[in-house]
Design a protein around this motif. Structure first.
Motif, mmCIF file in Angstrom:
data_model
loop_
_atom_site.group_PDB
_atom_site.id
_atom_site.type_symbol
_atom_site.label_atom_id
_atom_site.label_comp_id
_atom_site.label_asym_id
_atom_site.label_seq_id
_atom_site.Cartn_x
_atom_site.Cartn_y
_atom_site.Cartn_z
ATOM 1 N N GLU A 223 0.850 -1.184 0.000
ATOM 2 C CA GLU A 223 0.000 0.000 0.000
ATOM 3 C C GLU A 223 0.885 1.234 0.000
ATOM 4 O O GLU A 223 2.018 1.198 0.479
ATOM 5 C CB GLU A 223 -0.929 0.007 1.212
ATOM 6 C CG GLU A 223 -0.195 0.017 2.524
ATOM 7 C CD GLU A 223 -1.108 -0.166 3.716
ATOM 8 O OE1 GLU A 223 -0.727 0.315 4.790
ATOM 9 O OE2 GLU A 223 -2.169 -0.768 3.581
ATOM 10 N N TYR B 281 -5.151 5.681 1.418
ATOM 11 C CA TYR B 281 -4.199 4.762 0.827
ATOM 12 C C TYR B 281 -4.657 4.240 -0.528
ATOM 13 O O TYR B 281 -5.835 4.286 -0.857
ATOM 14 C CB TYR B 281 -3.991 3.546 1.734
ATOM 15 C CG TYR B 281 -3.379 3.875 3.067
ATOM 16 C CD1 TYR B 281 -2.008 3.897 3.223
ATOM 17 C CD2 TYR B 281 -4.175 4.162 4.163
ATOM 18 C CE1 TYR B 281 -1.432 4.187 4.448
ATOM 19 C CE2 TYR B 281 -3.608 4.462 5.392
ATOM 20 C CZ TYR B 281 -2.238 4.472 5.528
ATOM 21 O OH TYR B 281 -1.671 4.762 6.737
ATOM 22 N N CYS B 282 -3.704 3.689 -1.255
ATOM 23 C CA CYS B 282 -3.951 2.912 -2.464
ATOM 24 C C CYS B 282 -3.248 1.576 -2.289
ATOM 25 O O CYS B 282 -2.157 1.516 -1.741
ATOM 26 C CB CYS B 282 -3.371 3.591 -3.712
ATOM 27 S SG CYS B 282 -4.278 5.025 -4.261
ATOM 28 N N ALA B 283 -3.877 0.507 -2.776
ATOM 29 C CA ALA B 283 -3.241 -0.804 -2.779
ATOM 30 C C ALA B 283 -2.528 -0.971 -4.114
ATOM 31 O O ALA B 283 -3.041 -0.576 -5.152
ATOM 32 C CB ALA B 283 -4.275 -1.897 -2.588
ATOM 33 N N ARG C 269 -7.461 0.502 0.861
ATOM 34 C CA ARG C 269 -6.594 -0.560 1.357
ATOM 35 C C ARG C 269 -7.242 -1.928 1.249
ATOM 36 O O ARG C 269 -6.586 -2.944 1.366
ATOM 37 C CB ARG C 269 -6.287 -0.320 2.835
ATOM 38 C CG ARG C 269 -5.507 0.922 3.079
ATOM 39 C CD ARG C 269 -5.450 1.210 4.536
ATOM 40 N NE ARG C 269 -4.308 0.542 5.132
ATOM 41 C CZ ARG C 269 -3.855 0.851 6.328
ATOM 42 N NH1 ARG C 269 -4.430 1.778 7.044
ATOM 43 N NH2 ARG C 269 -2.823 0.215 6.813
ATOM 44 N N THR C 270 -8.543 -1.974 1.074
ATOM 45 C CA THR C 270 -9.227 -3.256 1.065
ATOM 46 C C THR C 270 -9.626 -3.595 -0.343
ATOM 47 O O THR C 270 -10.288 -4.463 -0.671
ATOM 48 C CB THR C 270 -10.459 -3.234 1.994
ATOM 49 O OG1 THR C 270 -11.328 -2.183 1.592
ATOM 50 C CG2 THR C 270 -10.041 -2.980 3.428
#
Length: 93
Positions: A63, A73-75, A92-93
């Motif tokens: 992330e 966030y970004c994954a 994140r998910t």
């Protein structure tokens, strides 16, 4: 990449790599691109990379913080054998 963008694909690639090792605001503070441009670069990259990888054996998941300490966030998904970026997903998910 959208024709209306004010940056090159090379600049986008190098900026995204910088964000991977830091965060969006730290990269923007360097003065080359704004936070809004980086967000567009990440969005454009995630749209370009939406195809499914073939022959994927090892998947790396990480992330990146768009803004450190803000929970934004970004994954990032990477093919570990080829070190190729697969996609960037918001959240994140």
């Amino acid at each position: 990449m959208n024709n209306r963008r004010t940056y090159t694909k090379g600049l986008a690639n190098s900026t995204i790599q910088s964000v991977f090792s830091s965060d969006l605001h730290s990269v923007a503070k360097q003065g080359v691109v704004t936070t809004e441009e980086i967000e567009r670069m990440l969005s454009d990259a995630s749209q370009e990379l939406s195809s499914q990888p073939s022959n994927l054996k090892k998947l790396g998941i990480d992330e990146i913080a768009l803004i450190k300490g803000q929970g934004n966030y970004c994954a990032v998904l990477i093919d570990l054998e080829t070190s190729k970026l697969i996609t960037i997903v918001k959240g994140r998910t």
